[in-house]
Write an enzyme that holds these catalytic residues in place. Structure first.
Site, mmCIF file in Angstrom:
data_model
loop_
_atom_site.group_PDB
_atom_site.id
_atom_site.type_symbol
_atom_site.label_atom_id
_atom_site.label_comp_id
_atom_site.label_asym_id
_atom_site.label_seq_id
_atom_site.Cartn_x
_atom_site.Cartn_y
_atom_site.Cartn_z
ATOM 1 N N THR A 193 0.691 -1.304 -0.146
ATOM 2 C CA THR A 193 0.076 -0.051 -0.174
ATOM 3 C C THR A 193 0.825 1.204 0.003
ATOM 4 O O THR A 193 0.360 2.288 0.190
ATOM 5 C CB THR A 193 -0.975 0.111 1.270
ATOM 6 O OG1 THR A 193 -0.214 -0.542 2.400
ATOM 7 C CG2 THR A 193 -2.127 -0.939 0.925
ATOM 8 N N THR A 210 2.360 -4.803 4.611
ATOM 9 C CA THR A 210 2.824 -4.975 5.792
ATOM 10 C C THR A 210 2.641 -6.448 6.488
ATOM 11 O O THR A 210 3.447 -6.717 7.602
ATOM 12 C CB THR A 210 2.328 -3.879 6.926
ATOM 13 O OG1 THR A 210 0.605 -3.975 6.419
ATOM 14 C CG2 THR A 210 2.688 -2.492 6.518
ATOM 15 N N ASP A 211 1.578 -7.080 6.241
ATOM 16 C CA ASP A 211 1.385 -8.287 6.742
ATOM 17 C C ASP A 211 2.363 -9.288 6.937
ATOM 18 O O ASP A 211 2.599 -9.802 8.016
ATOM 19 C CB ASP A 211 0.299 -9.102 6.257
ATOM 20 C CG ASP A 211 -1.089 -8.356 6.277
ATOM 21 O OD1 ASP A 211 -1.120 -7.454 6.996
ATOM 22 O OD2 ASP A 211 -2.346 -9.199 5.887
ATOM 23 N N LYS A 259 4.796 -7.628 13.453
ATOM 24 C CA LYS A 259 3.571 -6.812 13.396
ATOM 25 C C LYS A 259 2.700 -7.344 14.607
ATOM 26 O O LYS A 259 2.405 -8.249 14.651
ATOM 27 C CB LYS A 259 2.941 -7.408 12.244
ATOM 28 C CG LYS A 259 1.873 -6.163 11.573
ATOM 29 C CD LYS A 259 1.114 -6.413 10.336
ATOM 30 C CE LYS A 259 0.052 -5.389 10.178
ATOM 31 N NZ LYS A 259 -0.398 -5.656 8.992
#
Lengths: 654, 460
Positions: free
Chosen positions: B106, B182-183, B261
């Site tokens: 993103t 980011t996952d 994360k």
């Protein structure tokens, strides 16, 4: 230099030449002359337990200094769905603002600060919005699509407001004619601003995310009073559902105004409808004045591309002995003089009562270049700060001539460039007429520049939410339980004999339902109950302070008590006053307090012959009228509540 | 051929065809609920076939129930041109040369009508158009290595990235930035640490928690921080650069092997576990938190080790777990298993027979922790000793995901148990640390007075 130029005279002269009239003296022909046009965007908070897209409580508010944490954000412009940048967004980005949010655990969760995606839309709020849309005769959409509407002023931490259309193309009524509605949307309310100083703007997030509806009319209002009438109608309609919030800030409106040849300008966040007429009146004339400035510039310049401002940096010695400049110079600050060629007589040109074109520049310096006011003086100040010698010196430094004007501003080094751009930009806009703006309103009816007017380019589908279908069955179920229309209610009360001057009070408090209930269930004429509310209850509210929360339903109980105890309604007024002061007191106690004693009717009538005789003995002025009044006066206290006073009067006359 | 009815299907498609109205067509629609006017928009494929989507003149989108439609007419046509404005990225002499690899995610994104979600868009021109400040930090070159969502990143991509990085280092780049969803950013961080060893320059992984189509996105600031870290920091390691607090204030540089994360949606989701972050970074400066790290060098040497074995899995233990799960892994031919055990590294006795079976089959087994913080310690209780006897090797304070990455990488090189064990337990870059600093474990728990005080006084 021409020493005779008088800014005050010029202000008055230009005010007259554009034909400004005071609102109290203005007639429809004045508004027709300048082509007054206005439309409304009426915001109304809905009465729900929770916020629109999260489970924080709605309607709980915190003081400015009462917070648990602060979060900082900067906003950047992004593309709309159709691939365009919005003008407002770019302006806000230029201001380089740091936005600080003050959070209170009780009223804010991770959703409001944009660290958690939205939860499902609040069903209660959605339902209320559909009901109000139906009452507004709007075409209800088949599917509600949550849209992101960009706000880069920081008033929403995400940088956009989640909003959705419920219905389009509806109608409300003025006394004389209908006004069409463009649409009604449901949306989340924004933050409340705490301060905006220099490059830092502080908000609190208690109100953020509360459900709100916005009703938008077509620009069909033809004078300032119609705008207020339309606004009242929408607010009364919203309140008639009993499902909206009331009180300070629960209802706010944006008023769109233009004059002929002007441009739509949005006056934001008008808290009271009574302020609307003066604000819209002044805005229309401000535009009319700016068109006069444009025409004047057109006479002075062949085209605006040849126009440029120039500037010089001044030094403290230029203003020796002028206290105003004490402290304005330091290592990181400059005082800059900007020459505006050919602008003589324009900086002091009338725009609004007490304001001139120079204010338009100063306000933009505050908002765009972040220079807190007072941020400038100029060659045509109505209350000059510069001496004649200083003025001359500056003109000389700038190589100015008699036809020019100048602006003198002070700014931190980092903001000088933006300030120069802002001044030049605003002057160039004067060649075109009216810059599209949103403006902030003041109680005195004037406005100041707030933002560049956003367009439709700031809409973007909310990729976090799925569309919500509205089935026809569901809509029909809601339609079946709607309250009657405001216009019909107006007509009913009017024909029943309720005084029209009490309608604003009755409808703004949504008292119609309790009036009708009291009248119907207790078999009392609508006029009696309606006027009792419109005059007596209103009087109590304006003159007394209640010891506890007074509830309008207590008026129903009052009439019921009187009816059951066969006490005439003449007693309602003194009972209400006592009840209003002490809402917890029971009716028996109230009657004792006001000294009411139950008497048989015959007992009171029986005293008439005796009193007639007594009058004969004590009379001073012997007329029939005096005699009746005197007897009435003697009996009044005991009679009140026990016998209808007009009936008693007839009996005395007999 | 262009799809005239993008995303519409079934009854909705039929009605569009019946009235001859295209996507991007301006239409007037008569319905039993009144008249609607606007531009017909594409519909997300996952939405139903009972509604049409239109953009009305005020810019809002609405849906129309097709069962209410009585008539429809196309009166115009205007296709949207959604493009991030492109500008030539300026080259400034004296600024460091940074290479940005795009993988998706993103960092820069635009709307995808097919799914209604946002999809990545990426080029130096687009990036410069969106974040012009980048030109003040470095001279940027970009290359799209592939475009996948974070969850689709895997060994193929890790290897491709390692090779691409090698090429850039040989060319003499000053730093590398990898844009990433980011996952699984921390999985990639670990994989690149093992595959790209002894890099002379910083390799910075960056993503955003809010897509760049949102005004308050963290993408722009994360990018600026990452470019600055890659171009000017002297930390030549594989790092993750993301928000420190949720505020737009500073970022943190985390080691690729110690980062995780920790929140599904917060901006400040990435946290270093078992240690402190490497450094703080803002637009003006980089402030190291750790004193010892691999320093930037002037040479162009780097060891690329692009190895992988896909038969490695993880077993997250829960009370009363049945051994048949482990049996299934054995039967499916897995060669390595990372246990994620309770407490100091435990599973129940019911698993023992299956563990023995796995050991007998030569499956490489390592123990990591559900607690994330702390060390595996299997000597404290009997169960721990039992398990070690049955072939499970404690993996120190290696994070479970990192252990999975490392075992996959190790088994891509050798199957010899001792060799594998040596690779696993010899840290490449602090995936096992020899000591845990006392100030590393700081899990803030709201409601506690000291913490509330901290939160009130320091921007989150």
């Amino acid at each position: 230099m021409d020493q005779k130029f008088n800014p005050q005279e010029n202000y008055l002269k230009t005010k007259e030449s554009i034909g400004y009239v005071d609102i109290n003296k203005a007639t429809q022909s004045d508004y027709d002359r300048i082509g007054f046009m206005s439309g409304l965007e009426v915001h109304q908070q809905l009465l729900t337990d929770e916020k629109l897209f999260c489970h924080c409580p709605a309607g709980v508010f915190n003081d400015n200094e009462d917070f648990d944490a602060e979060v900082i954000r900067h906003m950047r412009p992004t593309l709309s769905e159709l691939g365009e940048y919005d003008g407002t967004a770019l302006m806000e980005f230029r201001t380089r603002k740091t936005i600080v949010y003050r959070l209170k655990n009780e009223t804010t969760c991770t959703y409001e600060v944009d660290d958690t995606p939205p939860f499902h839309i609040n069903k209660q709020a959605l339902e209320e919005a559909i009901e109000i849309s139906l009452l507004s005769k709007l075409n209800i959409v088949g599917e509600v699509h949550i849209t992101r509407k960009q706000y880069l002023d920081g008033s929403i931490p995400t940088g956009f407001q989640r909003t959705a259309i419920i219905g389009v193309e509806g109608e409300i009524y003025l006394k004389s004619r209908p006004i069409r509605l463009i649409q009604l949307s449901i949306e989340e309310d924004s933050c409340r601003e705490i301060s905006d100083i220099g490059h830092t703007r502080i908000y609190k997030t208690d109100r953020l995310g509360m459900p709100l509806i916005e009703t938008v009319t077509y620009p069909e209002f033809k004078n300032p009073y119609e705008v207020k009438e339309g606004c009242d109608y929408i607010r009364f309609l919203n309140r008639s559902t009993g499902k909206v919030r009331t009180g300070m800030g629960a209802g706010r409106q944006d008023v769109n105004v233009s004059c002929r040849g002007g441009h739509r300008v949005e006056i934001k966040g008008v808290a009271h409808t009574k302020w609307i007429p003066k604000l819209s009146h002044n805005e229309a004339f401000r535009q009319w004045a700016l068109l006069a400035v444009r025409d004047e510039l057109a006479k002075r310049f062949a085209d605006k591309t040849s126009w440029t401002a120039s500037h010089v940096f001044t030094k403290p010695a230029d203003f020796e002995g002028n206290l105003h400049f004490d402290g304005l110079f330091d290592d990181n600050r400059k005082v800059v003089a900007v020459l505006l060629p050919g602008f003589r007589g324009l900086l002091s040109h009338f725009t609004q009562p007490g304001k001139t074109f120079a204010n338009e520049i100063s306000e933009r310096l505050k908002v765009i270049a972040c220079l807190d006011q007072p941020n400038m003086t100029h060659s045509e100040d109505l209350y000059p700060i510069l001496t004649d010698e200083e003025q001359e010196r500056i003109f000389k430094m700038l190589n100015g001539s008699e036809s020019d004007a100048f602006v003198l501003f002070d700014a931190p080094d980092d903001d000088v460039k933006m300030a120069l751009e802002t001044i030049s930009e605003r002057c160039l806009m004067a060649f075109d007429g009216i810059p599209p703006e949103t403006r902030k309103s003041f109680e005195d009816g004037t406005t100041i520049f707030e933002r560049v007017l956003p367009g439709a380019d700031r809409m973007y589908p909310d990729t976090d939410s799925a569309p919500i279908p509205l089935s026809s069955e569901y809509i029909e179920t809601l339609r079946a339980n709607l309250p009657t229309e405001i216009i019909d209610r107006y007509r009913e009360l009017k024909s029943a004999g309720v005084a029209e001057d009490s309608f604003t009070y009755i409808f703004s408090k949504n008292l119609y339902p309790i009036i009708i209930k009291t009248s119907a269930e207790l078999d009392i004429p609508i006029s009696l109950v309606g006027n009792f509310f419109g005059q007596t209850v209103k009087y109590a509210e304006n003159h007394f302070t209640s010891a506890d929360d007074f509830d309008y339903n207590q008026v129903y109980s009052l009439f019921k008590y009187l009816k059951e105890n066969k006490i005439t309604y003449d007693l309602a007024k003194p009972v209400l006053f006592e009840l209003y002061l002490h809402p917890k007191m029971d009716f028996d106690s109230i009657l004792r307090t006001i000294g009411f004693k139950k008497r048989r009717k015959e007992e009171i009538i029986g005293q008439i012959p005796f009193l007639k005789e007594k009058f004969e003995q004590e009379k001073r002025v012997d007329t029939q009228e005096n005699k009746e009044n005197w007897i009435m006066g003697q009996l009044r206290k005991t009679a009140l509540g026990n016998i209808n006073l007009s009936e008693l009067k007839t009996l005395i006359e007999a | 051929m262009e799809d005239l009815f993008q995303g519409y299907k079934g009854s909705a498609l039929a009605i569009l065809q019946k009235y001859n109205v295209r996507v991007w067509g301006q239409a007037i629609v008569d319905t039993t609920r009144g008249k609607f006017e606007g531009t017909l928009l594409p519909r997300s494929e996952n939405d139903d076939d009972k509604h049409l989507v239109m953009k009305i003149i005020t810019g809002y989108n609405i849906g129309i129930d097709i069962d209410t439609i009585t008539n429809m007419k196309e009166v115009g046509y205007k296709k949207a041109n959604y493009a991030i404005p492109q500008k030539q990225f300026p080259m400034t002499p004296g600024l460091p040369k940074v290479k940005l690899f795009g993988t998706g995610g993103t960092i820069a994104s635009r709307l995808d009508y097919r799914t209604g979600a946002v999809i990545p868009a990426f080029s130096p021109g687009e990036l410069y158009g969106a974040v012009p400040e980048l030109a003040e930090i470095c001279n940027l070159e970009t290359e799209k290595v592939f475009a996948v969502f974070s969850e689709n990143m895997g060994p193929t991509q890790y290897k491709a990235l390692a090779l691409a990085i090698e090429k850039e280092i040989k060319k003499g780049v000053d730093g590398i930035v990898i844009g990433h969803g980011t996952d699984t950013l921390h999985h990639t961080g670990a994989a690149l640490t093992f595959m790209v060893q002894n890099s002379p320059v910083p390799i910075v992984l960056v993503g955003s928690q809010r897509s760049s189509d949102r005004p308050s996105s963290d993408a722009a600031l994360n990018l600026m921080h990452a470019m600055k870290a890659a171009g000017t920091s002297d930390i030549a390691e594989v790092m993750v650069c993301m928000f420190g607090p949720t505020s737009d204030e500073y970022g943190l540089l985390h080691k690729g092997t110690r980062v995780r994360k920790m929140h599904s949606s917060y901006r400040s989701t990435f946290r270093t576990i078992g240690d402190t972050p490497l450094a703080m970074i803002n637009r003006k400066s980089i402030t190291p938190i750790k004193k010892n790290y691999h320093k930037r060098r002037n040479d162009k040497n780097v060891d690329i080790k692009p190895f992988w074995n896909e038969k490695v899995t993880m077993l997250y233990y829960y009370p009363a777990m049945s051994p048949d799960i482990l049996d299934a892994m054995i039967d499916k031919g897995y060669e390595g298993i990372i246990f994620v055990g309770t407490g100091l590294g435990h599973v129940n006795k019911e698993l023992y027979p299956a563990i023995e079976r796995a050991h007998a089959k030569g499956i490489h087994m390592y123990m990591t922790l559900q607690t994330l913080w702390g060390y595996v310690h299997m000597f404290v209780y009997d169960t721990g000793r039992d398990m070690m006897a049955k072939g499970i090797i404690p993996a120190g304070n290696m994070l479970p995901e990192v252990a999975w990455v490392k075992l996959s990488w190790a088994l891509g090189q050798t199957k010899d148990p001792e060799e594998v064990k040596k690779l696993m337990l010899t840290p490449v870059n602090d995936e096992i640390t020899i000591r845990e600093p006392y100030n590393g474990y700081l899990v803030y728990q709201g409601g506690v007075p000291e913490v509330e005080d901290f939160i009130r006084n320091v921007h989150k």
